[in-house]
Design a protein around this motif. Structure first.
Motif, mmCIF file in Angstrom:
data_model
loop_
_atom_site.group_PDB
_atom_site.id
_atom_site.type_symbol
_atom_site.label_atom_id
_atom_site.label_comp_id
_atom_site.label_asym_id
_atom_site.label_seq_id
_atom_site.Cartn_x
_atom_site.Cartn_y
_atom_site.Cartn_z
ATOM 1 N N ASP A 9 12.209 -15.638 19.724
ATOM 2 C CA ASP A 9 10.931 -14.930 19.828
ATOM 3 C C ASP A 9 9.790 -15.859 19.437
ATOM 4 O O ASP A 9 8.754 -15.886 20.098
ATOM 5 N N GLN A 10 9.986 -16.618 18.383
ATOM 6 C CA GLN A 10 8.965 -17.556 17.928
ATOM 7 C C GLN A 10 8.692 -18.650 18.963
ATOM 8 O O GLN A 10 7.591 -19.160 19.048
ATOM 9 N N SER A 11 9.721 -18.983 19.747
ATOM 10 C CA SER A 11 9.530 -20.026 20.766
ATOM 11 C C SER A 11 8.899 -19.471 22.037
ATOM 12 O O SER A 11 8.595 -20.239 22.944
ATOM 13 N N GLY A 12 8.705 -18.136 22.095
ATOM 14 C CA GLY A 12 7.988 -17.557 23.219
ATOM 15 C C GLY A 12 8.839 -16.927 24.307
ATOM 16 O O GLY A 12 8.318 -16.537 25.345
ATOM 17 N N LEU A 13 10.150 -16.810 24.084
ATOM 18 C CA LEU A 13 10.996 -16.177 25.097
ATOM 19 C C LEU A 13 10.677 -14.684 25.187
ATOM 20 O O LEU A 13 10.447 -14.040 24.167
ATOM 21 N N PRO A 14 10.685 -14.119 26.397
ATOM 22 C CA PRO A 14 10.467 -12.681 26.538
ATOM 23 C C PRO A 14 11.611 -11.878 25.926
ATOM 24 O O PRO A 14 12.759 -12.353 25.861
ATOM 25 N N LEU A 15 11.329 -10.649 25.500
ATOM 26 C CA LEU A 15 12.350 -9.798 24.890
ATOM 27 C C LEU A 15 13.536 -9.578 25.828
ATOM 28 O O LEU A 15 14.683 -9.561 25.384
ATOM 29 N N LYS A 16 13.252 -9.416 27.099
ATOM 30 C CA LYS A 16 14.327 -9.183 28.069
ATOM 31 C C LYS A 16 15.302 -10.361 28.087
ATOM 32 O O LYS A 16 16.522 -10.171 28.108
ATOM 33 N N THR A 17 14.795 -11.566 28.049
ATOM 34 C CA THR A 17 15.636 -12.768 28.048
ATOM 35 C C THR A 17 16.445 -12.860 26.766
ATOM 36 O O THR A 17 17.632 -13.183 26.793
ATOM 37 N N ILE A 18 15.813 -12.570 25.641
ATOM 38 C CA ILE A 18 16.521 -12.597 24.356
ATOM 39 C C ILE A 18 17.654 -11.580 24.374
ATOM 40 O O ILE A 18 18.776 -11.877 23.946
ATOM 41 N N ALA A 19 17.372 -10.384 24.890
ATOM 42 C CA ALA A 19 18.393 -9.332 24.959
ATOM 43 C C ALA A 19 19.570 -9.778 25.827
ATOM 44 O O ALA A 19 20.732 -9.554 25.472
#
Length: 54
Positions: A9-19
């Motif tokens: 999240d801190q690196s800027g990835l979207p929530l959908k990608t993290i999920a």
């Protein structure tokens, strides 16, 4: 996975990608991030998208 989700999240990835990377729903990721930000004494970012119509 919560620390890794916070890092992404801190690196800027979207929530959908993290999920997708974690294999969970974006609701679970939001929950993890809320906890992670609270543990660090940080304010959770406002993720709402604003649209300006002309």
């Amino acid at each position: 996975m919560k620390p890794k989700a916070f890092e992404w999240d801190q690196s800027g990835l979207p929530l959908k990608t993290i999920a997708e990377k974690c294999g969970v729903s974006n609701v679970q990721v939001r929950s993890w991030l809320k906890e992670a930000y609270a543990e660090r004494g940080l304010q959770v970012p406002d993720r709402r998208v604003t649209r300006h119509f002309k």
